[in-house]
Motif scaffolding. Structure first.
Motif, short mmCIF file in Angstrom:
data_model
loop_
_atom_site.label_atom_id
_atom_site.label_comp_id
_atom_site.label_asym_id
_atom_site.label_seq_id
_atom_site.Cartn_x
_atom_site.Cartn_y
_atom_site.Cartn_z
N VAL A 1 0.85 -1.20 0.00
CA VAL A 1 0.00 0.00 0.00
C VAL A 1 0.88 1.25 0.00
CG1 VAL A 1 -1.67 1.33 1.34
CG2 VAL A 1 -1.97 -1.14 1.07
N HIS A 2 1.92 1.24 0.84
CA HIS A 2 2.80 2.40 0.91
C HIS A 2 3.52 2.61 -0.42
CE1 HIS A 2 5.64 5.31 2.34
NE2 HIS A 2 6.68 4.51 2.12
N LEU B 1 1.01 4.08 -2.97
CA LEU B 1 0.69 5.49 -2.73
C LEU B 1 1.90 6.37 -3.05
CD1 LEU B 1 -1.38 5.16 0.57
CD2 LEU B 1 -2.23 5.57 -1.75
N MET C 1 2.11 10.41 -3.26
CA MET C 1 1.78 10.82 -1.89
C MET C 1 3.06 10.94 -1.08
SD MET C 1 -0.77 9.06 0.88
CE MET C 1 -2.40 9.32 0.26
N PRO D 1 1.89 10.74 5.28
CA PRO D 1 0.52 10.21 5.12
C PRO D 1 0.50 8.83 4.48
CG PRO D 1 0.91 12.08 3.66
CD PRO D 1 2.07 12.01 4.59
N SER D 2 1.42 8.59 3.57
CA SER D 2 1.41 7.32 2.86
C SER D 2 1.71 6.15 3.78
CB SER D 2 2.43 7.38 1.72
OG SER D 2 2.71 6.09 1.26
N CYS E 1 -1.23 5.50 5.96
CA CYS E 1 -2.28 4.78 5.23
C CYS E 1 -1.93 3.30 5.15
CB CYS E 1 -2.45 5.34 3.83
SG CYS E 1 -3.31 6.90 3.81
N ILE F 1 -2.77 1.78 8.34
CA ILE F 1 -4.22 1.68 8.59
C ILE F 1 -4.82 0.53 7.78
CG2 ILE F 1 -6.42 2.85 8.22
CD1 ILE F 1 -5.01 5.45 9.10
N VAL F 2 -4.43 0.41 6.51
CA VAL F 2 -4.97 -0.70 5.71
C VAL F 2 -4.56 -2.03 6.35
CG1 VAL F 2 -4.93 -1.84 3.47
CG2 VAL F 2 -5.01 0.65 3.59
#
Ligand SMILES: Nc1ncnc2c1ncn2[C@@H]1O[C@H](COP(=O)(O)OP(=O)(O)OP(=O)(O)O)[C@@H](O)[C@H]1O
Ligand SMILES: [Mg+2]
Lengths: 252, 358
Positions: free
Chosen positions: B84-85, B88, B93, B97-98, B101, B104-105
């Motif tokens: 995910v990182h 992004l 991104m 924030p990346s 995220c 969080i995912v």
């Protein structure tokens, strides 16, 4: 005033009726003892009150609230605390941590506040600690504060369990065989503490107990059970002289 | 010999119990900050690796060491965070924030696995998490838009406050900062009701519940927190390796992590760091060892996993508290010197009839 009412309380395990239609009331501020031979269903009554088991019949009312189908983790918040027959401490934590957990039902901090350890969290931790220290003083546990519970002698561990139950600020406390495994001196301390808990802290007490001298010493009323059924209920003398109770203990 | 007198409750609430601890940790902090001025880039890179492993160890420590829930699926959480990182970051991104995220995912994945897993313990939980990680690995291969499939995907450099961070030094500080922030967060939780509820669940579910701990809720929270940290570690790992392929996130990685926390010492943050040091150093030690061993043993390809396994067995047998336990003993020895008793750490019997100390 009735604090706890059990009406026709029952539970079956497979074919065994571990508790079979028992009805009793607990008055506010009394010390109520449950006696009975091994396997009579005493611990099961506690497990029903603390909602570890679902009853298969009857109902339980605590301070006017029907708790027959209450979520088990909400029982502590209502003000019911307990100890276990086989000591259930948080073995690899310190005494202090054990007692602090007991305040869990009353904590108001949120997880994100805790991650940042905001001043509000520190304030609440201090408050929790003050409450815990009161109980540590009453039960003389000062010197064990930072000890890992696992390494402490059995008598002290039983004591800690009592302390932990008191730390949850209960209105009603359930003690499952508090004197088992204690020596004479420790049992004497225990009978003082049980009366202090009622007199000074105003907590109603239900005890499961085999030691009859302790039973006579502290109980206001006694209930005898066998095979999940109520045999007798009344003053300590009345119950101990009841023919059914004598028969049950003689193995009749 | 040193006595610590406690005069205020805050001494138990604070992160550092006394001035001595503040001093030593400050020294450690200074050493960590100054390291780039003394070390050459290769060793700096190894230290970054150490920090990433420590973070992954911290993540499993929350779940296994503090909540008592085993997981052989942590590679999947690291993988989710990494992919995910990387995705992004490729889409522009910025780093902070990346990576959040990604965490969080990964935490959401943790919650999904928690729903069936909270009813299980021990071996069943181990198998359930292993199955989950197998599913995740399959997903990494199939979901090509996100992961580039088995061909893999390149990870761009981290972009921090508008600047691209290239070179070992910048990345070293980045990993150090992320690790320190995460450790502080976990330490804060551990001295608050949430952390105590986790420890309570680990030691006795039934007692925890009767103290008002909502078992399902706090177990799910432990999974989510642990997965979040694993996801963040994955994000850092993505930059470190530079190119992600699904075969990074196999159960071998999960098992290494489990070994990290066991060798380090379950139930201690320091244990996660010690375990990471062990895991980073061991392959190097084994490489050196190969030269000294007779050829028949030294050239065995299975030497490395063999030694890993041997060490694990020895730790479980000889020092169940892991490296952290050994460290505590050494520290205790010096603080008690010259009054150390040999029997201090002998396991005590549980007495039925007790002799209270006077
Ligand atoms: N979870 C369970 N599953 C099956 N049977 C159970 C369970 N819990 C209790 N029982 C049975 O219910 C009966 C009553 O058990 P309980 O533990 O309440 O006895 P007790 O009065 O506390 O005895 P003791 O004095 O030995 O502690 C026993 O026959 C026991 O085997
Ligand atoms: Mg019993």
């Amino acid at each position: 005033m009735n604090m706890l009412q059990a009406n026709e309380l029952s539970i079956n395990f497979g074919g065994i009726k571990a508790v079979d239609g028992i009805t009793f009331d607990i008055n506010k501020g009394e010390i109520f003892t449950i006696i009975g031979p091994n396997g009579a269903g005493k611990t099961t009554i506690f497990n029903l009150i603390s909602r570890i088991y679902d009853s298969s019949g009857g109902n339980l009312v605590f301070n006017g609230v029907d708790i027959t189908r209450f979520a088990p983790h909400k029982i502590a918040g209502l003000g019911i605390a307990r100890t276990f027959q086989n000591v259930e401490l948080f073995e690899h934590a310190t005494l202090l941590q054990n007692l602090l957990v007991a305040q869990h039902a009353h904590h108001t901090t949120r997880m994100w506040e805790e991650v940042l350890f905001l001043p509000r969290v520190r304030e609440s931790e201090r408050e929790i600690r003050r409450n815990v220290e009161e109980i540590i003083d009453i039960l003389d546990l000062q010197r064990y504060r930072d000890s890992i519970v696992h390494n402490l002698p059995y008598g002290v561990r039983k004591n800690i369990e009592l302390a932990r139950a008191l730390c949850s600020k209960p209105k009603l406390i359930l003690l499952d065989e508090p004197s088992s495994g204690l020596n004479v001196e420790e049992t004497e301390d225990l009978s003082f503490w049980i009366r202090d808990i009622r007199d000074d802290l105003g907590v109603t007490v239900i005890i499961i107990e085999h030691d009859l001298s302790l039973v006579n010493d502290v109980s206001d009323r006694v209930m005898a059970v066998n095979y999940g059924r109520l045999l007798a209920l009344g003053s300590p003398e009345q119950v101990q002289n009841h023919p059914d109770v004598i028969k049950a203990y003689l193995g009749g | 010999m040193r006595f610590i007198f406690k005069t205020h409750y805050d001494q138990d609430i604070d992160l550092f119990p006394h001035a001595g601890a503040v001093f030593w940790y400050s020294l450690l902090a200074i050493a960590a900050v100054c390291a780039p001025f003394f070390l050459d880039p290769f060793y700096l890179g190894e230290l970054s690796f150490l920090f990433i492993w420590s973070l992954a160890g911290l993540s499993l420590m929350v779940l296994t060491g503090y909540t008592g829930l085993i997981s052989i699926g942590h590679a999947a959480f690291i993988g989710v965070g990494a992919y995910v990182h990387a995705f992004l970051t490729r889409n522009g991104m910025p780093f902070v924030p990346s990576i959040i995220c990604g965490g969080i995912v990964s935490a959401l994945a943790g919650i999904i696995i928690a729903i069936p897993a909270i009813r299980m313990r021990g071996l069943y939980l181990a198998i359930a998490t292993l199955a989950f990680s197998a599913i995740a690995e399959e997903l990494f291969v199939r979901w090509e838009t996100l992961t580039g499939g088995s061909r893999g995907v390149a990870v761009p450099m981290p972009v921090l406050f508008g600047n691209e961070l290239d070179g070992e030094v910048g990345f070293y500080y980045l990993c150090l900062a992320v690790l320190v922030i995460c450790i502080l967060g976990v330490l804060n939780l551990l001295r608050s009701p949430t952390g105590r509820a986790w420890i309570a669940i680990r030691d006795s579910e039934i007692a925890a519940q009767s103290m008002g701990v909502y078992l399902a809720g706090y177990k799910t929270l432990a999974f989510a927190t642990s997965a979040f940290l694993a996801g963040v570690a994955g994000g850092l790992l993505a930059h470190k390796v530079g190119y992600l392929t699904p075969d990074i996130f196999t159960p071998i990685l999960s098992i290494q992590l489990l070994m990290l926390v066991m060798v380090g010492g379950l139930g201690s943050i320091r244990g996660a760091i010690f375990g990471a040091i062990f895991l980073v150093l061991l392959p190097t030690l084994i490489a050196i060892l190969r030269d000294y061993l007779p050829n028949a043993i030294g050239q065995q390809p299975a030497l490395e996993p063999g030694i890993f396994g041997l060490v694990l067995v020895l730790v479980v047998l000889l020092e169940p508290q892991g490296l952290n336990g050994a460290w505590m003993k050494v520290k205790f020895f010096f603080s008690q010197f010259p009054m150390y008793k040999n029997a201090t750490f002998k396991r005590q019997k549980t007495y039925m009839r007790t002799e209270r100390l006077q």
